[in-house]
Enzyme design. Structure first.
Site, short mmCIF file in Angstrom:
data_model
loop_
_atom_site.label_atom_id
_atom_site.label_comp_id
_atom_site.label_asym_id
_atom_site.label_seq_id
_atom_site.Cartn_x
_atom_site.Cartn_y
_atom_site.Cartn_z
N SER A 181 0.81 -1.25 0.08
CA SER A 181 -0.16 -0.09 0.01
C SER A 181 0.81 1.06 0.06
O SER A 181 1.96 1.21 0.80
CB SER A 181 -0.83 0.02 1.35
OG SER A 181 -1.47 1.24 1.38
N ARG A 186 -27.14 -10.21 -44.08
CA ARG A 186 -25.86 -9.48 -43.82
C ARG A 186 -26.29 -8.24 -42.89
O ARG A 186 -27.20 -7.67 -43.37
CB ARG A 186 -25.02 -8.91 -45.01
CG ARG A 186 -23.58 -8.32 -44.61
CD ARG A 186 -22.59 -9.11 -44.26
NE ARG A 186 -21.84 -9.65 -45.66
CZ ARG A 186 -22.47 -10.68 -46.34
NH1 ARG A 186 -23.26 -11.56 -45.68
NH2 ARG A 186 -22.07 -11.09 -47.63
#
Length: 373
Positions: free
Chosen positions: A257, A296
Site C-alpha cells: 500500500s 448480412r
C-alpha cells in the site's frame, strides 16, 4: 496474448483464410494449382502494410476489400489475381479469421488455466480433512473442510474449461457463403469448395453458411464468460479469506500500500476480479447482436470483432491473475481450527461428507493428465 490478439495476428488470420480459399479452389478444380501457390505465397503479413488495411477498414466498414486489393497486387499476374478471394465475401474472411484467432488465443491461455486447476487439486488433496468454518451470506454457518471448498471450485473451473475446449473443437466453424450464402460463383462445386476450405484450416464444416445466425459466436462469448466467472469465484474466496479479521489464507506474493505500509493486499486476486468484472458486459454485447438482418447485418456483426478480441484478452488476464492467487497459497490451518472451535463452543466436530466430496472431485482430475472435458 498480446501477440495472439494483435492487429498482426488478425491480419495473418485473414491472409490464412485467403490462402486456404485458394488451395481449396485448386482442390476442386476452380483454380489452377500454380495460381493457388502464387496466391498462398503472397498471403504473408510482412508483405502487407497494416495501416493501409486499417484505413480501408474505416472507409469500407471491412478490412477485407483493401486486403484483397493488396494480395492481387502482390501476385503480379492479372490472370492469377482474378482467382484471389474466389467466390467469397468479406464476412467469410472475417468470421473464419475470428475462429482462427480464438483458437490460437485459447492455446495461449490454456497453460494458466490448467495451472489454476492443478493448484486447486493440490489444495483440495492437502486439506481434505482440514476443518474450516463454512460461511453463508458472509456469516459463520457450519463446519466444512478447506479441501471441500477447493474441490467445489476445482470442479466448477474444470467443467467450465472443458465446456470451452469442447466448444472450440466442435463449434468453431469455417464460414464460406459468398455474397448471400449461395457461393454462386463456384457453380455446382460450392459445397465441395466449402468442405475443402474448412479442411484446409482445420475447422468444422457448417451445414450451411451462417452469416446472420450468430449462435456459434454467442456460445463462444458465453463460454468465456462462464469460465471467467468461475475463476473469479476462486479469486473472490482468496480475497475474503485473506481479510485481516479472517486471515485463513495468504497469497504467496502480496501487494503493498502506498499509504499503509502494514497492509499486505491480495493484489493478484484483486486483478483477477477486476478483469472478470468487465466480462459480462462484453458477453451481453455479443448476445444483443444475435438478431442480425437477412443475409448480412449492418452494425451488429461489425461490433463482434473487437468485443470477442477483448474477451479473449480478459480471459488470459483472469487466468493469469487467478493462477498467481492460488499457486503457493499459504493456508493457516491453526487459524482455521481456531475459528472452528469458536463456532462449535465445545460441540462435537462433524464435517459430514465433505472429505468424500473431495475424493469424488479428485477422481475426475489428476495433475499429470490435466483437466477432463
Amino acid at each position: 496474448m498480446d501477440a495472439a490478439t494483435s492487429d498482426t495476428a488478425w491480419l495473418q488470420a485473414m491472409l490464412d483464410v485467403e490462402s486456404a480459399l485458394a488451395r481449396a479452389g485448386a482442390a476442386v478444380g476452380l483454380i489452377p494449382p500454380d495460381a493457388a501457390d502464387l496466391i498462398a505465397s503472397a498471403c504473408q503479413a510482412q508483405l502487407v502494410e497494416i495501416g493501409d488495411i486499417a484505413h480501408g477498414w474505416a472507409a469500407q466498414a471491412t478490412p477485407v476489400i483493401a486486403l484483397v486489393d493488396r494480395i492481387r497486387l502482390l501476385v503480379e499476374d492479372e490472370q492469377v489475381a482474378r482467382y484471389v478471394h474466389l467466390a467469397a465475401t468479406s464476412q467469410d474472411v472475417l468470421d473464419t479469421a475470428t475462429a482462427l484467432v480464438a483458437r490460437n488465443a485459447f492455446d495461449v491461455a490454456a497453460a494458466d488455466l490448467v495451472a489454476v486447476i492443478a493448484s486447486l487439486a493440490e489444495l483440495a488433496r492437502a486439506h481434505r480433512d482440514t476443518p474450516q468454518v463454512g460461511r453463508t451470506l458472509l456469516q459463520q454457518g457450519a463446519v466444512t473442510t478447506f479441501g471441500a471448498s477447493c474441490a467445489a471450485r476445482l470442479t466448477a473451473v474444470n467443467e467450465a474449461l472443458g465446456a470451452l475446449a469442447l466448444l472450440l473443437r466442435e463449434r468453431l466453424a469455417a464460414q464460406l457463403g459468398g455474397a448471400v450464402g449461395t457461393l454462386a460463383p463456384a457453380g455446382d462445386r460450392g459445397v465441395d469448395l466449402a468442405r475443402e476450405f474448412a479442411q484446409e484450416l482445420g475447422l468444422n464444416e457448417p451445414v450451411t453458411p451462417w452469416h446472420t445466425t450468430r449462435g456459434r459466436v454467442a456460445e463462444l462469448a458465453a463460454a468465456i464468460g462462464v469460465l471467467c466467472g468461475e475463476l473469479a469465484g476462486v479469486a473472490q474466496d482468496v480475497v475474503l479469506l485473506s481479510a485481516t479479521e479472517i486471515g485463513e489464507v495468504h497469497v504467496a506474493a502480496p501487494g503493498g500500500s502506498s499509504a499503509m505500509p502494514h497492509k499486505q493486499n491480495p493484489a493478484s486476486a484483486v486483478l483477477a476480479l477486476a478483469c472478470a468484472h468487465r466480462v459480462p458486459g462484453l458477453v451481453s454485447t455479443v448476445l444483443a447482436g444475435m438478431p442480425q438482418e437477412l443475409q448480412r447485418s449492418a452494425g451488429r456483426w461489425q461490433a463482434e470483432w473487437a468485443t470477442l478480441n477483448e474477451l479473449l484478452r480478459l480471459l488470459a488476464g483472469v487466468a493469469r491473475h487467478t493462477r498467481a492467487s492460488v499457486e503457493g497459497l499459504d493456508v493457516d490451518v491453526d487459524r482455521m481450527r481456531a475459528h472452528v472451535d469458536q463456532l462449535l463452543a465445545g460441540a462435537t466436530l462433524d464435517v459430514g461428507s465433505a472429505p468424500a466430496f473431495v475424493d469424488r472431485a479428485l477422481a475426475r482430475f489428476t495433475v499429470s493428465e490435466g483437466p477432463t472435458p
